[in-house]
Scaffold this active site. Structure first.
Site, PDB file in Angstrom:
ATOM      1  N   GLU A  50       0.840  -1.211   0.000  1.00  0.00           N
ATOM      2  CA  GLU A  50       0.000   0.000   0.000  1.00  0.00           C
ATOM      3  C   GLU A  50       0.867   1.250   0.000  1.00  0.00           C
ATOM      4  OE1 GLU A  50      -2.703   1.478  -0.239  1.00  0.00           O
ATOM      5  OE2 GLU A  50      -4.400   0.462   0.688  1.00  0.00           O
ATOM      6  N   ASP A  51       0.338   2.316  -0.538  1.00  0.00           N
ATOM      7  CA  ASP A  51       1.033   3.597  -0.466  1.00  0.00           C
ATOM      8  C   ASP A  51       0.834   4.260   0.895  1.00  0.00           C
ATOM      9  OD1 ASP A  51      -1.674   3.975  -0.937  1.00  0.00           O
ATOM     10  OD2 ASP A  51      -1.420   5.404  -2.578  1.00  0.00           O
TER      11      ASP A  51
ATOM     12  N   ASP B 120      -4.813   5.503   6.036  1.00  0.00           N
ATOM     13  CA  ASP B 120      -5.328   6.652   6.787  1.00  0.00           C
ATOM     14  C   ASP B 120      -6.383   6.147   7.767  1.00  0.00           C
ATOM     15  OD1 ASP B 120      -6.130   9.170   7.599  1.00  0.00           O
ATOM     16  OD2 ASP B 120      -7.077   9.723   5.714  1.00  0.00           O
TER      17      ASP B 120
ATOM     18  N   PHE C 100      -2.498  16.151   4.194  1.00  0.00           N
ATOM     19  CA  PHE C 100      -2.726  15.567   2.877  1.00  0.00           C
ATOM     20  C   PHE C 100      -1.433  15.651   2.076  1.00  0.00           C
ATOM     21  CE2 PHE C 100      -4.100  15.301  -1.514  1.00  0.00           C
ATOM     22  CZ  PHE C 100      -4.868  14.153  -1.442  1.00  0.00           C
TER      23      PHE C 100
ATOM     24  N   ARG D 274       1.800  12.668  -9.000  1.00  0.00           N
ATOM     25  CA  ARG D 274       2.308  11.321  -8.714  1.00  0.00           C
ATOM     26  C   ARG D 274       3.792  11.197  -9.045  1.00  0.00           C
ATOM     27  NH1 ARG D 274      -2.185   8.044  -7.832  1.00  0.00           N
ATOM     28  NH2 ARG D 274      -4.008   8.472  -9.101  1.00  0.00           N
TER      29      ARG D 274
HETATM   30  P1  5GP Z   1      -8.142   5.040   4.055  1.00  0.00           P
HETATM   31  O1  5GP Z   1      -9.207   4.113   3.524  1.00  0.00           O
HETATM   32  O2  5GP Z   1      -7.110   4.356   4.903  1.00  0.00           O
HETATM   33  O3  5GP Z   1      -8.733   6.241   4.749  1.00  0.00           O
HETATM   34  O4  5GP Z   1      -7.422   5.676   2.814  1.00  0.00           O
HETATM   35  C1  5GP Z   1      -6.563   4.954   2.040  1.00  0.00           C
HETATM   36  C2  5GP Z   1      -6.440   5.562   0.666  1.00  0.00           C
HETATM   37  O5  5GP Z   1      -6.744   6.946   0.668  1.00  0.00           O
HETATM   38  C3  5GP Z   1      -5.007   5.477   0.194  1.00  0.00           C
HETATM   39  O6  5GP Z   1      -4.767   4.269  -0.484  1.00  0.00           O
HETATM   40  C4  5GP Z   1      -4.899   6.701  -0.699  1.00  0.00           C
HETATM   41  O7  5GP Z   1      -5.351   6.380  -1.995  1.00  0.00           O
HETATM   42  C5  5GP Z   1      -5.854   7.699  -0.088  1.00  0.00           C
HETATM   43  N1  5GP Z   1      -5.176   8.675   0.806  1.00  0.00           N
HETATM   44  C6  5GP Z   1      -5.221   8.734   2.163  1.00  0.00           C
HETATM   45  N2  5GP Z   1      -4.499   9.759   2.630  1.00  0.00           N
HETATM   46  C7  5GP Z   1      -3.969  10.361   1.536  1.00  0.00           C
HETATM   47  C8  5GP Z   1      -3.087  11.477   1.374  1.00  0.00           C
HETATM   48  O8  5GP Z   1      -2.624  12.149   2.307  1.00  0.00           O
HETATM   49  N3  5GP Z   1      -2.748  11.792   0.082  1.00  0.00           N
HETATM   50  C9  5GP Z   1      -3.231  11.106  -0.999  1.00  0.00           C
HETATM   51  N4  5GP Z   1      -2.816  11.510  -2.198  1.00  0.00           N
HETATM   52  N5  5GP Z   1      -4.052  10.045  -0.869  1.00  0.00           N
HETATM   53  C10 5GP Z   1      -4.415   9.674   0.382  1.00  0.00           C
END
Ligand code: 5GP
Length: 193
Positions: A103-104, A107, A156, A169
């Site tokens: 995963e990148d 959150d 963010f 990206r």
């Molecule tokens: P979660 O479901 O854990 O809230 O969010 C996961 C996904 O939200 C990540 O795979 C990513 O695509 C996006 N995401 C969450 N935080 C960020 C952020 O700070 N920047 C960006 N570009 N994407 C985020």
């Protein structure tokens, strides 16, 4: 420098290219030791994870296979909607295989939790997670993460695969976009239309 140059568009650098490269090499060594002889399938979550995967696998000195899932959760917004859509599923059969989700960023954890449940139902031999970034402050579901690159504050971020509205990206570092940066990015986008 032209006003459309991305270096010119963005906010405060959180992780430099050097920080990222050295941590990814360390993670690659750890994962190489963990998965030695197991021929794991690395499941990369697109689009944000593609650069991390590319660097990580070159730092892992073991045989492995790779596959990709495209998921969408934000729909051009900067906050999680909690709704995960699988836009493209795996091609490989993961039953009985050692699987590592790459995963990148995590959150709220909702996206990862959804993907874990989906993959666990396919009966892998093991299921691990590596994330480059752990944005832990707004976690909603406690999802296990075995390997983490960096724990970061609730900002963010874009770059190194991560986007805002599909842009940024290709930055080699990770930078924080605040409201002002987002407005600037949007007005520059208008200028280039
Ligand atoms: P979660 O479901 O854990 O809230 O969010 C996961 C996904 O939200 C990540 O795979 C990513 O695509 C996006 N995401 C969450 N935080 C960020 C952020 O700070 N920047 C960006 N570009 N994407 C985020």
């Amino acid at each position: 420098m032209s006003s459309t140059n991305i270096e010119n568009t963005i906010g405060t650098v959180l992780l430099s290219e050097e920080d990222i490269q050295s941590r990814v090499r360390e993670l690659g060594r750890e994962l190489g030791a963990e998965y030695d002889g197991k021929n794991p399938i690395l499941v990369n979550i697109l689009k944000g994870g593609f650069i991390f995967l590319a660097d990580l696998v070159r730092a892992m000195d073991v045989h492995c296979e790779m596959d990709f899932m495209v998921v969408s959760s934000y729909e051009n917004r900067t906050e999680s909607s909690g709704v995960v859509r699988i836009l493209s599923d795996l091609g490989l059969n993961i039953e009985g295989r050692h699987v590592l989700i790459v995963e990148d960023i995590v959150d709220t954890g909702l996206t990862l939790e959804y993907i874990r449940e989906l993959l666990l139902a396919r009966n892998p031999a093991s299921l691990g997670v590596v994330t480059l970034l752990d944005k832990y402050e707004k976690r909603i579901v406690k999802v296990p993460i075995e390997f983490t690159g960096f724990r970061i504050p609730n900002e963010f971020v874009v770059g190194y695969g991560l986007d805002y509205a599909q842009r940024f990206r290709n930055l080699p570092y990770i930078t924080v976009l605040d409201e002002g940066d987002l407005e600037l990015a949007e007005s520059r986008e208008e200028e280039t239309k």
